[in-house]
Design a protein around this motif. Structure first.
Motif, PDB file in Angstrom:
ATOM      1  N   GLY A 293       0.955  -1.372   0.038  1.00 49.45           N
ATOM      2  CA  GLY A 293      -0.102   0.050   0.121  1.00 49.45           C
ATOM      3  C   GLY A 293       0.894   1.069  -0.127  1.00 49.45           C
ATOM      4  O   GLY A 293       1.760   1.539   0.850  1.00 49.45           O
ATOM      5  N   ILE A 294       0.416   2.233  -0.782  1.00 45.60           N
ATOM      6  CA  ILE A 294       1.169   3.326  -0.902  1.00 45.60           C
ATOM      7  C   ILE A 294       0.188   4.625  -1.009  1.00 45.60           C
ATOM      8  O   ILE A 294      -0.496   4.579  -1.677  1.00 45.60           O
ATOM      9  N   ILE A 295       0.683   5.610  -0.144  1.00 44.65           N
ATOM     10  CA  ILE A 295      -0.396   6.854   0.181  1.00 44.65           C
ATOM     11  C   ILE A 295       0.834   7.978  -0.125  1.00 44.65           C
ATOM     12  O   ILE A 295       1.836   8.188   0.296  1.00 44.65           O
ATOM     13  N   MET A 296       0.306   8.746  -1.270  1.00 40.17           N
ATOM     14  CA  MET A 296       1.148   9.809  -1.628  1.00 40.17           C
ATOM     15  C   MET A 296       0.552  11.219  -1.549  1.00 40.17           C
ATOM     16  O   MET A 296      -0.585  11.471  -1.022  1.00 40.17           O
ATOM     17  N   THR A 297       1.122  12.308  -1.828  1.00 42.02           N
ATOM     18  CA  THR A 297       0.826  13.698  -1.930  1.00 42.02           C
ATOM     19  C   THR A 297      -0.645  13.737  -2.012  1.00 42.02           C
ATOM     20  O   THR A 297      -1.422  13.415  -2.925  1.00 42.02           O
ATOM     21  N   GLY A 298      -1.321  14.621  -1.037  1.00 43.87           N
ATOM     22  CA  GLY A 298      -2.738  15.067  -1.371  1.00 43.87           C
ATOM     23  C   GLY A 298      -3.294  15.990  -0.120  1.00 43.87           C
ATOM     24  O   GLY A 298      -2.375  15.454   1.135  1.00 43.87           O
ATOM     25  N   MET A 299      -4.143  16.390  -0.176  1.00 40.74           N
ATOM     26  CA  MET A 299      -4.624  17.266   0.961  1.00 40.74           C
ATOM     27  C   MET A 299      -5.691  16.421   1.747  1.00 40.74           C
ATOM     28  O   MET A 299      -6.600  15.657   0.930  1.00 40.74           O
ATOM     29  N   GLY A 300      -5.801  16.588   3.164  1.00 38.39           N
ATOM     30  CA  GLY A 300      -6.756  15.685   3.596  1.00 38.39           C
ATOM     31  C   GLY A 300      -6.548  14.270   4.298  1.00 38.39           C
ATOM     32  O   GLY A 300      -5.225  14.169   4.458  1.00 38.39           O
ATOM     33  N   ASP A 301      -7.536  13.487   4.669  1.00 35.90           N
ATOM     34  CA  ASP A 301      -7.237  12.253   5.149  1.00 35.90           C
ATOM     35  C   ASP A 301      -7.676  11.003   4.427  1.00 35.90           C
ATOM     36  O   ASP A 301      -7.661   9.902   5.000  1.00 35.90           O
ATOM     37  N   ASP A 302      -8.121  11.097   3.355  1.00 36.26           N
ATOM     38  CA  ASP A 302      -8.589  10.103   2.686  1.00 36.26           C
ATOM     39  C   ASP A 302      -7.576   8.970   2.300  1.00 36.26           C
ATOM     40  O   ASP A 302      -6.327   9.351   2.120  1.00 36.26           O
ATOM     41  N   GLY A 303      -7.672   7.707   2.946  1.00 35.02           N
ATOM     42  CA  GLY A 303      -6.672   6.719   2.552  1.00 35.02           C
ATOM     43  C   GLY A 303      -6.060   6.440   3.920  1.00 35.02           C
ATOM     44  O   GLY A 303      -5.315   5.211   3.984  1.00 35.02           O
ATOM     45  N   ALA A 304      -6.085   7.296   4.818  1.00 31.78           N
ATOM     46  CA  ALA A 304      -5.318   7.150   6.079  1.00 31.78           C
ATOM     47  C   ALA A 304      -5.760   5.865   6.955  1.00 31.78           C
ATOM     48  O   ALA A 304      -5.028   4.944   7.252  1.00 31.78           O
ATOM     49  N   ARG A 305      -7.109   5.671   7.010  1.00 34.08           N
ATOM     50  CA  ARG A 305      -7.433   4.800   7.882  1.00 34.08           C
ATOM     51  C   ARG A 305      -7.462   3.300   7.068  1.00 34.08           C
ATOM     52  O   ARG A 305      -7.323   2.259   7.478  1.00 34.08           O
ATOM     53  N   GLY A 306      -7.637   3.304   5.584  1.00 32.46           N
ATOM     54  CA  GLY A 306      -7.566   2.091   4.837  1.00 32.46           C
ATOM     55  C   GLY A 306      -6.082   1.654   4.846  1.00 32.46           C
ATOM     56  O   GLY A 306      -6.095   0.669   4.742  1.00 32.46           O
ATOM     57  N   LEU A 307      -5.443   2.443   4.897  1.00 34.67           N
ATOM     58  CA  LEU A 307      -3.904   2.130   4.887  1.00 34.67           C
ATOM     59  C   LEU A 307      -3.524   1.207   6.125  1.00 34.67           C
ATOM     60  O   LEU A 307      -2.923   0.322   6.322  1.00 34.67           O
ATOM     61  N   LYS A 308      -4.010   1.803   7.203  1.00 40.79           N
ATOM     62  CA  LYS A 308      -3.949   1.164   8.392  1.00 40.79           C
ATOM     63  C   LYS A 308      -4.523  -0.052   8.607  1.00 40.79           C
ATOM     64  O   LYS A 308      -3.962  -0.854   8.901  1.00 40.79           O
ATOM     65  N   GLU A 309      -5.709  -0.321   7.968  1.00 45.06           N
ATOM     66  CA  GLU A 309      -6.308  -1.483   7.662  1.00 45.06           C
ATOM     67  C   GLU A 309      -5.722  -2.593   7.035  1.00 45.06           C
ATOM     68  O   GLU A 309      -5.363  -3.825   7.175  1.00 45.06           O
ATOM     69  N   MET A 310      -4.797  -2.041   5.874  1.00 46.35           N
ATOM     70  CA  MET A 310      -3.982  -2.875   5.176  1.00 46.35           C
ATOM     71  C   MET A 310      -2.629  -3.235   5.818  1.00 46.35           C
ATOM     72  O   MET A 310      -2.243  -4.557   5.663  1.00 46.35           O
ATOM     73  N   ARG A 311      -2.271  -2.292   6.515  1.00 43.67           N
ATOM     74  CA  ARG A 311      -1.053  -2.680   7.588  1.00 43.67           C
ATOM     75  C   ARG A 311      -1.444  -3.911   8.684  1.00 43.67           C
ATOM     76  O   ARG A 311      -0.686  -4.665   8.798  1.00 43.67           O
TER      77      ARG A 311
END
Length: 363
Positions: A293-311
């Protein structure tokens, strides 16, 4: 804090006035000037330089793309493109994003006043605020949207959290990427650096409807791998990257050892559709430890919780580091949640994707 100073450049007097009203409804923004074309805009910029420019593409005397390139060459400044929902407009907007524009706001050919005042008002304000925070050094180096709901929904609105059910055996690796402001340039840097054979990739880039297809086509022309806008039931296979279509959510699914995507309607999640959280949750559920899972540049928090679920499901997770981000928002929120195993600069992300595929292929 001083207000964000905005210059609006559009050949429509109606659009100029409506955009001014919408932006100035936010106490942190002031539209200090408007101009009907880039020639007039340059005169006003001699007197005071804007923090952000809201720019139309198709205008008389000088088009928006020429003006954008001139600005980026002389004095890089955050630019939000206000573009029509047409195929021609989409292609020109892709060129503008490649030249350094931060984001897109769409406008229809008919009913533009009502659309900007109602449907796109939150998008417009948010885009200007994100642009004002953009790291222009990184940006230059490297839709019709529905209204924002009063309630900020999470990925539960699309699919339940991943459970503890055991997955069937497979060694097929999946890479899931989520990004927003500055992401078009970041994705180009990553995907063009990948070899022809690499792990299958699924991507959510926050982008309006009708623009994701043009974006995917542009990347496909530049990359060794295949890049396409995802269609329902498209296979996720090595050497292919699928980009979620604007205006729809994309989920990873699995049938036996084979992965495919499902494209679905549904409410905005984290004020976005497609949502990174929705994609990442589905990857956690159906790929588990076989995912990167890779989260990259962007404003806000979309993806943060989903990435935690992936981890939590056993996936290895990466965040783009602050210094290489245009806007260090989404990766920062993921770091706060403990969702990121490792932070990397943008130029090292492609190497990590290639290394993971090589490791799996060599088992």
């Amino acid at each position: 804090m001083s207000k964000i100073k905005v210059l609006v450049v559009d050949d429509s007097a109606v659009v100029r006035e409506v955009v001014k009203q919408v932006l100035e409804s936010d106490p942190g923004i002031t539209v200090y000037a408007t101009a009907m074309d880039p020639i007039f805009a340059m005169e006003k910029m001699k007197l005071q330089w804007p923090d952000v420019i809201v720019l139309d593409i198709e205008m008389p005397r000088m088009d928006g793309l020429t003006f954008l390139n001139k600005i980026m060459n002389e004095r890089p400044t955050p630019v939000v493109i206000c573009s029509t929902l047409t195929e021609k407009g989409a292609q020109a907007t892709m060129q503008a994003l490649a030249a350094g524009a931060t984001s897109i706001i769409t406008k229809p050919k008919m009913g533009v006043k009502r659309y900007l005042q109602e449907d796109a008002s939150n998008d417009l304000v948010g885009a200007v605020k994100a642009a004002a925070r953009a790291n222009m050094r990184r940006l230059t180096n490297t839709q019709q949207r529905p209204p924002v709901p009063s309630q900020k929904l999470n990925a539960d609105a699309i699919l339940p959290p991943p459970g503890a059910a055991r997955l069937g055996m497979t060694s097929e690796q999946i890479v899931a990427i989520g990004t927003s402001t500055g992401g078009t340039q970041a994705l180009e840097a990553v995907l063009t650096a990948l070899p022809r054979v690499c792990a299958g990739i699924v991507i959510v880039q926050h982008m309006p409807e009708m623009f994701t297809e043009a974006f995917a086509q542009r990347l496909n022309s530049l990359c060794q791998i295949e890049v396409k806008e995802a269609k329902n039931n498209d296979r996720v296979i090595p050497g292919r990257a699928l980009i979620a279509p604007g205006g729809k959510h994309m989920l990873l699914k699995r049938s036996g050892a084979q992965y495919h995507v499902e494209i679905v309607e549904g409410p905005l999640v984290n004020r976005h559709r497609p949502s990174v959280d929705v994609l990442f949750r589905s990857v956690a559920k159906f790929a588990g430890k076989n995912a990167l899972g890779i989260i990259m540049t962007g404003m806000g928090d979309d993806g943060a919780r989903g990435l935690k679920e992936m981890r939590d499901a056993g996936a290895y997770t990466l965040g783009q580091n602050e210094d290489s981000c245009v806007v260090y928002g989404m990766p920062k929120e993921a770091m706060k949640l403990g969702a990121v195993c490792e932070e990397l600069p943008l130029q090292q992300i492609a190497g990590k994707i290639s290394a993971v595929h090589a490791m799996v292929s060599g088992r």
